[in-house]
Enzyme design. Structure first.
Site, PDB file in Angstrom:
ATOM      1  N   ASP A 159      25.019   2.247  39.007  1.00 40.81           N
ATOM      2  CA  ASP A 159      25.741   0.880  38.247  1.00 40.81           C
ATOM      3  C   ASP A 159      24.264  -0.223  38.444  1.00 40.81           C
ATOM      4  O   ASP A 159      24.197  -0.236  37.072  1.00 40.81           O
ATOM      5  CB  ASP A 159      26.428   0.619  39.761  1.00 40.81           C
ATOM      6  CG  ASP A 159      27.669   1.623  40.210  1.00 40.81           C
ATOM      7  OD1 ASP A 159      28.351   1.919  39.149  1.00 40.81           O
ATOM      8  OD2 ASP A 159      27.303   2.130  41.295  1.00 40.81           O
ATOM      9  N   HIS A 187      31.237   1.409  44.524  1.00 37.02           N
ATOM     10  CA  HIS A 187      31.105   2.312  43.471  1.00 37.02           C
ATOM     11  C   HIS A 187      33.016   2.882  42.990  1.00 37.02           C
ATOM     12  O   HIS A 187      33.199   3.768  43.363  1.00 37.02           O
ATOM     13  CB  HIS A 187      30.486   3.738  43.651  1.00 37.02           C
ATOM     14  CG  HIS A 187      30.604   4.167  42.732  1.00 37.02           C
ATOM     15  ND1 HIS A 187      29.246   3.628  41.741  1.00 37.02           N
ATOM     16  CD2 HIS A 187      30.510   5.816  42.079  1.00 37.02           C
ATOM     17  CE1 HIS A 187      29.657   4.751  40.314  1.00 37.02           C
ATOM     18  NE2 HIS A 187      30.118   6.043  40.907  1.00 37.02           N
TER      19      HIS A 187
HETATM   20  N1  LIG Z   1      28.266   7.977  43.063  1.00 33.98           N
HETATM   21  C1  LIG Z   1      27.584   7.931  41.747  1.00 33.98           C
HETATM   22  O1  LIG Z   1      26.925   7.068  41.654  1.00 33.98           O
HETATM   23  C2  LIG Z   1      27.984   9.545  41.313  1.00 33.98           C
HETATM   24  C3  LIG Z   1      27.211   9.523  39.907  1.00 33.98           C
HETATM   25  C4  LIG Z   1      28.172  10.261  39.464  1.00 33.98           C
HETATM   26  C5  LIG Z   1      29.177  12.044  40.397  1.00 33.98           C
HETATM   27  N2  LIG Z   1      29.128  11.151  41.413  1.00 33.98           N
HETATM   28  C6  LIG Z   1      30.325  12.621  42.167  1.00 33.98           C
HETATM   29  O2  LIG Z   1      29.240  13.407  42.771  1.00 33.98           O
HETATM   30  C7  LIG Z   1      30.070  14.293  42.938  1.00 33.98           C
HETATM   31  C8  LIG Z   1      29.839  15.705  41.990  1.00 33.98           C
HETATM   32  O3  LIG Z   1      29.815  15.365  40.796  1.00 33.98           O
HETATM   33  P1  LIG Z   1      29.864  16.574  40.205  1.00 33.98           P
HETATM   34  O4  LIG Z   1      29.183  16.445  38.461  1.00 33.98           O
HETATM   35  O5  LIG Z   1      27.747  17.251  40.502  1.00 33.98           O
HETATM   36  O6  LIG Z   1      30.351  18.446  39.920  1.00 33.98           O
HETATM   37  P2  LIG Z   1      30.342  19.378  40.406  1.00 33.98           P
HETATM   38  O7  LIG Z   1      32.031  20.342  40.233  1.00 33.98           O
HETATM   39  O8  LIG Z   1      29.242  19.622  38.687  1.00 33.98           O
HETATM   40  O9  LIG Z   1      30.012  20.084  41.465  1.00 33.98           O
HETATM   41  C9  LIG Z   1      30.864  19.717  43.082  1.00 33.98           C
HETATM   42  C10 LIG Z   1      29.420  20.692  43.264  1.00 33.98           C
HETATM   43  O10 LIG Z   1      29.750  21.070  44.091  1.00 33.98           O
HETATM   44  C11 LIG Z   1      30.350  22.033  44.950  1.00 33.98           C
HETATM   45  N3  LIG Z   1      31.305  21.462  46.630  1.00 33.98           N
HETATM   46  C12 LIG Z   1      32.388  21.476  46.910  1.00 33.98           C
HETATM   47  N4  LIG Z   1      32.763  21.558  48.042  1.00 33.98           N
HETATM   48  C13 LIG Z   1      31.979  21.253  48.282  1.00 33.98           C
HETATM   49  C14 LIG Z   1      31.610  21.240  49.827  1.00 33.98           C
HETATM   50  N5  LIG Z   1      32.141  21.408  50.474  1.00 33.98           N
HETATM   51  N6  LIG Z   1      29.797  21.448  50.132  1.00 33.98           N
HETATM   52  C15 LIG Z   1      29.217  21.766  49.806  1.00 33.98           C
HETATM   53  N7  LIG Z   1      29.639  21.762  47.821  1.00 33.98           N
HETATM   54  C16 LIG Z   1      30.177  21.712  47.498  1.00 33.98           C
HETATM   55  C17 LIG Z   1      31.154  22.406  44.427  1.00 33.98           C
HETATM   56  O11 LIG Z   1      31.040  23.938  44.606  1.00 33.98           O
HETATM   57  C18 LIG Z   1      29.787  22.612  43.166  1.00 33.98           C
HETATM   58  O12 LIG Z   1      28.464  23.419  43.437  1.00 33.98           O
HETATM   59  C19 LIG Z   1      31.701  14.514  42.444  1.00 33.98           C
HETATM   60  O13 LIG Z   1      32.356  13.939  43.227  1.00 33.98           O
HETATM   61  C20 LIG Z   1      31.045  12.789  40.868  1.00 33.98           C
HETATM   62  O14 LIG Z   1      32.804  12.049  41.401  1.00 33.98           O
HETATM   63  C21 LIG Z   1      28.551  10.208  41.923  1.00 33.98           C
HETATM   64  O1  LIG Z   2      32.057   7.805  37.153  1.00 35.39           O
HETATM   65  C1  LIG Z   2      32.830   9.091  37.898  1.00 35.39           C
HETATM   66  O2  LIG Z   2      33.958   9.537  38.641  1.00 35.39           O
HETATM   67  C2  LIG Z   2      31.726   9.424  37.725  1.00 35.39           C
HETATM   68  C3  LIG Z   2      30.557   8.810  38.626  1.00 35.39           C
HETATM   69  O3  LIG Z   2      31.053   7.651  39.839  1.00 35.39           O
HETATM   70  C4  LIG Z   2      30.056   7.719  37.750  1.00 35.39           C
HETATM   71  O4  LIG Z   2      29.819   6.162  37.479  1.00 35.39           O
HETATM   72  O5  LIG Z   2      29.704   8.343  36.481  1.00 35.39           O
END
Ligand SMILES: NC(=O)c1ccc[n+]([C@@H]2O[C@H](COP(=O)([O-])OP(=O)(O)OC[C@H]3O[C@@H](n4cnc5c(N)ncnc54)[C@H](O)[C@@H]3O)[C@@H](O)[C@H]2O)c1
Ligand SMILES: O=C(O)C[C@H](O)C(=O)O
Length: 327
Positions: A159, A187
């Site tokens: 952000d 967030h």
């Molecule tokens: N905070 C932020 O700014 C931000 C930004 C982008 C994404 N995210 C979040 O990050 C997370 C991951 O996103 P992504 O695009 O990589 O998703 P994705 O689905 O591509 O990958 C998630 C991975 O986590 C694994 N997983 C699920 N449960 C698990 C567990 N208990 N232990 C270990 N691994 C586990 C899955 O098998 C998969 O490989 C999501 O929750 C997404 O919303 C947060």
């Molecule tokens: O928006 C989402 O769910 C993914 C991530 O938290 C983001 O801000 O891009």
């Protein structure tokens, strides 16, 4: 050469993991003279994919990569780690808010908090990325009573970077020149991106922008809703930019923020700026010598106070809905 640092990445077979682990192994996060051992965690169904990622890591022949372990056991993943990046969790899809994920994701952070408590180094730096990141971080922290609350953080840096980029584009100035941005709170779409303290070349950004309507009607909602927009466009949530923000977050925490600047981190609230203890809240922080402190004494307008309280109230609601997951 330093002795290797152990870095755990959860969800390493996922989208963010695929952007993150190569950059860690290349030295983008901990420096070009710091060997790393990657301890990669995923669920059993994702281990075949993770093995493919490991093959590619090997094929890069990264000079700094001193070892790779993969596992589906959090205790193994977090043993002796210096840094733990908790990414593994379900992402939201179109039409969802991040807090809709609490039900599916919250419980993940009980076991992971306990495993960190049990096996991580006492000075471990933990970053929670999996959404809803602030409240997941609170769950992990509350399940790790022998670690200090200050070991835990949640990611506001994406952000923060989005806000810097919006201002740089508006002013036609290089993004590196913009300093002292803040994203307060959660967030989520209730976060409060605040440019009132931001500066560029010694001038106040707000004075140069000189357009309160742009700030309220464009800047704030653009940053709040950027994640949603990316999901609409890609059909998948942000991954490379999230991995980049995670690297920025840990790098600054370890090495310090640059002079005359600060960053936004989700950290345990301590009463500063009228935000009571008990939530993980995005604050402006200066990082130094491996620690951080909240930037003190900023003047806060009535408009800002209201927005800061609104994002706090959402965090309290999230916390109250997962109290049963606290240790
Ligand atoms: N905070 C932020 O700014 C931000 C930004 C982008 C994404 N995210 C979040 O990050 C997370 C991951 O996103 P992504 O695009 O990589 O998703 P994705 O689905 O591509 O990958 C998630 C991975 O986590 C694994 N997983 C699920 N449960 C698990 C567990 N208990 N232990 C270990 N691994 C586990 C899955 O098998 C998969 O490989 C999501 O929750 C997404 O919303 C947060
Ligand atoms: O928006 C989402 O769910 C993914 C991530 O938290 C983001 O801000 O891009």
């Amino acid at each position: 050469m330093n002795s290797p640092m152990r870095v755990a990445v959860t969800g390493a077979a996922g989208q963010i993991g695929y952007s993150l682990v190569f950059r860690i192994a290349a030295g983008d996060m901990l420096g070009k003279d710091q060997p790393v051992i990657l301890q990669l965690l995923d669920i059993p169904q994702s281990l075949p994919t993770l093995k493919g990622v490991v093959m590619e890591l090997e094929d890069c022949a990264f000079p700094l990569l001193a070892g790779i372990n993969i596992t589906d056991n959090p205790e193994t993943a977090f043993r002796d780690v210096n840094i733990a990046m908790l990414v593994g969790a379900r992402p939201r899809g179109k039409g969802m808010e991040r807090k809709d994920l609490l039900e599916a994701n919250g419980a993940i952070f009980i076991d992971q908090g306990r495993a960190l408590d049990e096996g991580a180094r006492r000075d471990v730096k933990v970053l929670i990325v999996g959404n809803p990141a602030n409240t997941n971080a609170l769950i992990a922290m509350r399940n790790a009573p022998s670690l200090m609350p200050g070991n835990f953080s949640s990611m506001m840096r994406l952000d923060h970077n989005r806000a810097l980029s919006q201002v740089a584009a508006k002013l036609g100035r290089p993004v590196a020149g913009i300093r002292k941005m803040i994203v307060w709170g959660n967030h989520s779409s209730k976060q409060y991106p605040d440019l009132n303290h931001a500066e560029v070349g010694g001038d106040k950004v707000a004075r140069l922008v000189n357009d309160p309507a742009w700030v309220e009607d464009h800047f704030i909602p653009a940053v709040q809703n950027r994640g949603t927009e990316v999901i609409e466009a890609r059909g998948l949530s942000s991954a490379a930019s999230a991995a980049n923000a995670a690297i920025d977050h840990i790098r600054d925490w370890v090495f310090g923020t640059r002079e005359n600047d600060w960053v936004s981190m989700g950290i345990p609230s301590d009463g500063s700026y009228g935000i009571p203890e008990g939530v993980m809240y995005g604050f402006p922080v200066v990082c130094k010598e491996g620690g951080y402190h909240i930037v003190p004494d900023l003047e806060i307008s009535e408009f800002s106070k209201e927005k800061m309280q609104a994002t706090y109230r959402e965090l309290v609601d999230e916390r109250d809905s997962v109290k049963h997951l606290f240790g």
